[in-house]
Design an enzyme around this catalytic site. Sequence first.
Site, PDB file in Angstrom:
ATOM      1  N   THR A   1       0.652  -1.238   0.018  1.00 24.45           N
ATOM      2  CA  THR A   1      -0.091  -0.013   0.028  1.00 24.45           C
ATOM      3  C   THR A   1       0.976   1.230   0.056  1.00 24.45           C
ATOM      4  O   THR A   1       1.919   0.916   0.567  1.00 24.45           O
ATOM      5  CB  THR A   1      -0.767   0.110   1.283  1.00 24.45           C
ATOM      6  OG1 THR A   1      -1.413  -1.253   1.144  1.00 24.45           O
ATOM      7  CG2 THR A   1      -1.606   1.217   1.503  1.00 24.45           C
TER       8      THR A   1
ATOM      9  N   ARG B   1     -13.237  -7.778  -2.440  1.00 25.23           N
ATOM     10  CA  ARG B   1     -12.175  -7.794  -1.050  1.00 25.23           C
ATOM     11  C   ARG B   1     -11.799  -6.230  -0.752  1.00 25.23           C
ATOM     12  O   ARG B   1     -11.430  -5.403  -1.585  1.00 25.23           O
ATOM     13  CB  ARG B   1     -11.025  -8.781  -1.496  1.00 25.23           C
ATOM     14  CG  ARG B   1     -10.193  -8.909   0.000  1.00 25.23           C
ATOM     15  CD  ARG B   1      -8.701  -8.002  -0.218  1.00 25.23           C
ATOM     16  NE  ARG B   1      -7.922  -8.296   0.672  1.00 25.23           N
ATOM     17  CZ  ARG B   1      -6.842  -7.493   0.973  1.00 25.23           C
ATOM     18  NH1 ARG B   1      -6.736  -6.045   0.338  1.00 25.23           N
ATOM     19  NH2 ARG B   1      -6.117  -7.650   1.843  1.00 25.23           N
ATOM     20  N   ILE B   2     -11.978  -6.018   0.451  1.00 26.92           N
ATOM     21  CA  ILE B   2     -11.345  -4.798   1.384  1.00 26.92           C
ATOM     22  C   ILE B   2     -10.543  -5.002   2.299  1.00 26.92           C
ATOM     23  O   ILE B   2     -10.784  -6.148   3.146  1.00 26.92           O
ATOM     24  CB  ILE B   2     -12.583  -3.824   1.631  1.00 26.92           C
ATOM     25  CG1 ILE B   2     -13.319  -3.332   0.427  1.00 26.92           C
ATOM     26  CG2 ILE B   2     -11.992  -2.791   2.492  1.00 26.92           C
ATOM     27  CD1 ILE B   2     -14.693  -2.740   0.808  1.00 26.92           C
ATOM     28  N   GLY B   3      -9.232  -4.660   2.347  1.00 28.10           N
ATOM     29  CA  GLY B   3      -8.479  -4.864   3.343  1.00 28.10           C
ATOM     30  C   GLY B   3      -8.396  -4.058   4.579  1.00 28.10           C
ATOM     31  O   GLY B   3      -9.298  -3.310   4.732  1.00 28.10           O
ATOM     32  N   ASP B   4      -7.258  -3.650   5.057  1.00 30.62           N
ATOM     33  CA  ASP B   4      -7.129  -2.558   6.385  1.00 30.62           C
ATOM     34  C   ASP B   4      -7.221  -1.023   5.812  1.00 30.62           C
ATOM     35  O   ASP B   4      -7.446  -0.443   6.379  1.00 30.62           O
ATOM     36  CB  ASP B   4      -5.790  -2.958   7.030  1.00 30.62           C
ATOM     37  CG  ASP B   4      -4.624  -2.660   6.321  1.00 30.62           C
ATOM     38  OD1 ASP B   4      -4.613  -3.412   5.146  1.00 30.62           O
ATOM     39  OD2 ASP B   4      -4.001  -1.677   6.512  1.00 30.62           O
TER      40      ASP B   4
ATOM     41  N   GLY C   1       0.763  -3.600   4.346  1.00 30.88           N
ATOM     42  CA  GLY C   1       1.153  -5.095   4.844  1.00 30.88           C
ATOM     43  C   GLY C   1      -0.029  -5.921   4.644  1.00 30.88           C
ATOM     44  O   GLY C   1      -1.097  -5.729   4.001  1.00 30.88           O
TER      45      GLY C   1
ATOM     46  N   GLY D   1      -3.274  -7.200   4.815  1.00 29.87           N
ATOM     47  CA  GLY D   1      -4.611  -6.309   5.197  1.00 29.87           C
ATOM     48  C   GLY D   1      -5.473  -6.991   6.198  1.00 29.87           C
ATOM     49  O   GLY D   1      -5.698  -6.190   7.118  1.00 29.87           O
TER      50      GLY D   1
HETATM   51  N1  GLY Z   1      -2.571  -3.552   2.989  1.00 30.27           N
HETATM   52  C1  GLY Z   1      -3.292  -3.302   1.998  1.00 30.27           C
HETATM   53  C2  GLY Z   1      -4.354  -4.465   1.810  1.00 30.27           C
HETATM   54  O1  GLY Z   1      -4.064  -5.838   2.410  1.00 30.27           O
HETATM   55  O2  GLY Z   1      -5.220  -4.281   0.970  1.00 30.27           O
END
Ligand code: GLY
Length: 298
Positions: free
Chosen positions: A158, A186-189, A210, A212
């Site tokens: 990221t 999908r959505i991460g952090d 990192g 997510g």
């Molecule tokens: N850290 C970004 C993601 O995992 O989407």
Amino acid sequence: MTPASEGRWALIVHGGAKAIEPGEEEANRRGVLQALAAGRAVLEGGGAAVDAVEAAIRVMEDLPVFNAGRGSALNEAGGVEMCAGLMDGRDLSVGAVGAIRNVRHPIAVAKRLLGEKEILLVGEGATLFAKENGAEMVAGEALVTEARKAALEAMHDTVGAVAMDRGGNLAAGTSTGGLAGAKVGRIGDSPLPGNGLYADNHVGGVSFSGDGETIARLALAARVMAGMAEQGPEAAIRDAVERLPGTGGAGADGGAIAIDRTGRIGWAHNSPAFAVAYANEGGGEPRACLGKDEEARD
Ligand code: GLY
């Protein structure tokens, strides 16, 4: 950690917690320095932290060496869905988008959302909001690079920035193409406050990169914010990052950048590399490093 005096700006940017391939070192270094220069120009001109963060991230969204905007990772359908978040420490406002498509600068869409009641829009709704609010729209292919087509391993880096302006206001931002090969939607952090980012003028600001899913499960940005006043930004990040393998498994890695309310800059990572650049007013030449080892050597 670099101390900064009251009333002076401070800025740190990162290009992702990741392994940097041989031959890509200079592109990463140049990229974070270019992003830093864009954010720095805003702060030196007396601009707001939130504008500096946007300016820095926009630069990295245009550089294919980073997994954000152009150069985003491809999902399991071979498409690009991006996430970005921006938080303003003055009033705790948040603007964030998840799984957004066809925009050149997701961070600009996140910024436009800062003034709205909603803090997070995803998928079609996010893309519609972008169109309706004059975001620069692009064909999906414009965001795809040959290098990403060839790299379908689970990379998840990221880009991010944290700034303090001369008024002592803090802001933090993130932008990502997400996890290569991930499920559609999908959505991460990265767009989630308390996970991938946070900013509060009374405490500081932090931006993560990192793994997510693991960063979100551990609410790592919230942990850094909780530890920052007592430990300082760098130790708080180190403690947070060290938790990743215990929850996400041996390969779970990441890194983060932070500035506390007194202007101290900190960063740490457990990924093989983490391209970072930082500067503060009166602090001399900007620094760029591809990892903590390099910073310690200089
Ligand atoms: N850290 C970004 C993601 O995992 O989407």
